[in-house]
Design an enzyme around this catalytic site. Structure first.
Site, short mmCIF file in Angstrom:
data_model
loop_
_atom_site.label_atom_id
_atom_site.label_comp_id
_atom_site.label_asym_id
_atom_site.label_seq_id
_atom_site.Cartn_x
_atom_site.Cartn_y
_atom_site.Cartn_z
N CYS A 163 20.92 -19.32 -1.73
CA CYS A 163 20.29 -18.08 -1.25
C CYS A 163 21.08 -16.84 -1.59
O CYS A 163 20.63 -15.73 -1.30
CB CYS A 163 20.05 -18.19 0.26
SG CYS A 163 18.98 -19.60 0.61
N HIS A 291 21.06 -10.50 5.57
CA HIS A 291 20.32 -11.67 5.11
C HIS A 291 19.29 -12.00 6.21
O HIS A 291 18.12 -12.19 5.92
CB HIS A 291 21.30 -12.81 4.89
CG HIS A 291 20.74 -13.99 4.18
ND1 HIS A 291 20.01 -13.90 3.03
CD2 HIS A 291 20.82 -15.32 4.47
CE1 HIS A 291 19.65 -15.12 2.65
NE2 HIS A 291 20.12 -16.00 3.49
N HIS A 325 11.53 -15.71 3.70
CA HIS A 325 12.74 -15.97 2.92
C HIS A 325 12.31 -16.41 1.52
O HIS A 325 11.81 -17.51 1.33
CB HIS A 325 13.57 -17.06 3.60
CG HIS A 325 14.93 -17.21 3.00
ND1 HIS A 325 15.30 -16.60 1.82
CD2 HIS A 325 16.03 -17.89 3.42
CE1 HIS A 325 16.56 -16.91 1.54
NE2 HIS A 325 17.02 -17.69 2.50
#
Lengths: 394, 213
Positions: A163, A291, A325
């Site tokens: 990620c 994030h 996401h």
């Protein structure tokens, strides 16, 4: 430090500075950065309850791009029957970002960096087999397809770093320009939602019951999303005569050295990445784009790292509540949103956030607001214990 | 003046053989990778039970790093964030992706497992090496069709020149069904008492990669 010098039309030029001169976002909320940013400012979300038996045995919340919408959009630039959804996303994003710049992509001074976690993993056969002809699941092959479509001079450089891939891709592009090896880098991140990704996150019990709620007391997991984002990096700020170039600071990626799937309890890896990213930055941080996946552990770890860095009063947002996401695209999409926040003086609120649910005080903004900012610290963390941090500034 | 960099050790694994720049050598009896890597682990008395939970890509990279860093403590030498890990391969995590895909292909026999899924990312091997050696520094994983010493040397040199790393573990860790190979390099700055086994340049890196095993 030694400065790299380049001869530019007979004049000497320093290539210490790297700028973002153009950008794009493709998500469920639109096919351009402007469409996406306007929707985000207005408080819209692309996350919806999705019923797709091919992908998941039960309905779940996610942000996906309509097949037909993407097909039609891609047909403006290529034959959609010859490209996978993943490739279409990448190419739509690059094509739009290039509009308005006078970049010749076939130039040997142009590098393409692709960020993705799973690329064309959907192309693996049912049993996971791979016929000798089908090279599409190989990420270098995705690079080849892009190279041939865009008629690039150089091989594509692919980053696959969970990620944090998007931020590592931007960092790498900027470093290779500073090293004097290229003048421009097109950096695109993309991932498509698939049964592969859904089932994996589901098996981890990481998915939220409703749309995700970053940093909130009642957060219970993440919402998956798909999309693509592009930034065009250049040593020449005038490459796009219309847009305001934004500086790319020196950043850092780090490891927690703690656990391959669980965030560190003291946020050490992310703290280290932030310290390195700020080492070369003078002035105060105006904004943090987190994030903020909305899993209990991730947001807690980020809050600890932000607070340990003394940045607890800096306005923080997470945009995962807008488009979910998006994995290998997330770092780039959210960096693009940060650039637009700087340019427009508008900070999007954290969709899904109401009441703080992290143990360390951080200044999470719930509602969109007008605020003049001149910089943003972008951070990300992911599986494998990886973290990254980078500064963007006027 | 630019500082010069050297290779202070390397570890190459291919065709059931392992060799390092410090003269460790092992010729396995087993030809299949899972058997070979286990016998190598036992041969060098590694003693790290978590090894057995790793996927093949991580086992390969982990073991190469064990031998690369034998008798070294980079944490002590360079601090917790001084050592970077910069790796690349051609197949990312496809070797484990196939195993995971097979576990979800049939809805009547549907067993997605988090402990398999977590390995469907190539950078997990850097996580395993970082955990083992307590390294918090710069991390990046690249995908290239073939081993690319030019990119590797240029990128790593840039990291040193810009004080992003003070020491670097770099190389190629590839695992694709039956095919596997790993070459890791430990790169450090050259000093009066420390000049390693070869200068860190494209030719030396490529020569080591091309050693016949």
């Amino acid at each position: 430090m030694e400065k790299k010098i380049r001869i530019d039309n007979g004049k000497l030029a320093f290539v210490d500075e790297v700028y973002i001169v153009a950008d794009n976002i493709v998500t469920n909320l639109g096919f351009t950065s402007e469409e996406n940013f306007d929707q985000v400012l207005s408080g819209y979300t692309g996350i919806k309850l999705l019923e797709d038996e091919q992908m998941a045995p039960e309905p779940f919340y996610a942000s996906v791009i309509g097949r037909e919408a993407l097909y039609n959009r891609f047909s403006l630039i290529g034959n959609p029957d010859r490209y996978t959804r993943f490739e279409q996303l990448v190419l739509c994003s690059v094509h739009d970002a290039l509009q308005g710049t006078n970049l010749n992509v076939a130039d040997k001074r142009v590098l393409f960096v692709l960020s993705t976690t799973k690329g064309n993993v959907e192309q693996l056969g049912e049993s996971g087999s791979l016929s000798s002809e089908n090279k599409r699941p190989y990420l270098w092959q995705s690079g080849e397809i892009i190279k041939s479509f865009l008629r690039l001079h150089n091989d594509t450089l692919v980053v696959s770093n969970a990620c944090v891939s998007g931020l590592v891709a931007i960092l790498t592009g900027a470093r290779l320009i500073r090293a004097g090896l290229f003048d421009h880098a097109i950096v695109t991140g993309a991932d498509v939602l698939s049964e592969f990704i859904y089932s994996g996150f589901s098996s981890f019990k990481s998915l939220s019951q409703g749309p995700c709620r970053p940093f909130d007391k009642s957060r219970d997991g993440l919402s998956l999303g798909e999309g693509a984002g592009t930034v065009i990096l250049s040593s020449r700020p005038d490459l796009n005569p219309k847009g305001e170039p934004i500086h790319v600071g020196r950043g850092f990626s780090s490891n927690d050295a703690n656990h391959i799937s669980g965030p560190s309890r003291n946020g050490e890896g992310l703290y280290i990445a932030i310290q390195h990213a700020l080492r070369h930055f003078r002035g105060k941080v105006d904004h943090i784009s987190a994030h903020g996946t909305a899993t209990p552990y991730n947001d807690e770890m980020e809050a600890i790292a932000i607070s340990r860095s003394g940045l607890q009063d800096v306005p923080v947002n997470s945009l995962k509540g807008c488009w979910g996401h998006t994995l290998g695209a997330a770092g780039i999409i959210e960096s693009v949103a940060a650039l637009h926040s700087i340019r427009k003086g508008m900070l999007p609120g954290t969709k899904g956030f109401q009441e703080s649910g992290v143990s360390h005080p951080v200044h999470v903004i719930a509602e969109t607001r007008t605020e003049k900012i001149s910089n943003c610290l972008k951070i990300a963390s992911g599986f494998g214990g990886c973290n990254a941090a980078i500064m963007f500034y006027r | 003046m630019k500082e010069s960099l050297h290779i202070s050790n390397y570890c190459l694994i291919r065709n059931s053989h392992l060799i390092t720049g410090q003269d460790h050598f092992f010729a396995g009896k087993e030809t299949a990778f899972p058997d070979f890597i286990k016998e190598t682990y036992r041969h060098f008395n590694i003693g790290y039970p978590k090894f057995f939970k790793m996927d093949n890509l991580s086992k390969l990279g982990f073991l190469a790093a064990e031998l690369l860093l034998k008798d070294r403590d980079l944490n002590l030498d360079y601090g917790k964030d001084g050592t970077g890990i910069i790796l690349a391969n051609a197949s990312a995590s496809l070797d484990t992706d196939r195993i995971y895909q097979a576990s979800i292909a049939d809805r009547s026999n549907y067993f997605p497992s988090p402990s398999v899924f977590v390995y469907t990312l190539p950078n997990i091997v850097m996580g395993e090496i970082s955990i083992r050696h307590k390294l918090f520094g710069e991390n990046a994983f690249f995908i290239k069709q073939t081993f690319d010493p030019v990119f590797m040397v240029e990128y790593v040199k840039h990291l040193f020149e810009n004080q992003i790393v003070a020491c670097c573990i770099t190389g190629w860790v590839e695992m694709d069904s039956e095919r596997y190979e790993a070459v890791l390099f430990l790169v450090e700055k050259t000093g009066p008492l420390n000049n390693g086994i070869a200068i860190f340049d494209v030719r030396n890196v490529d020569d080591i990669y091309c050693l016949k095993l």
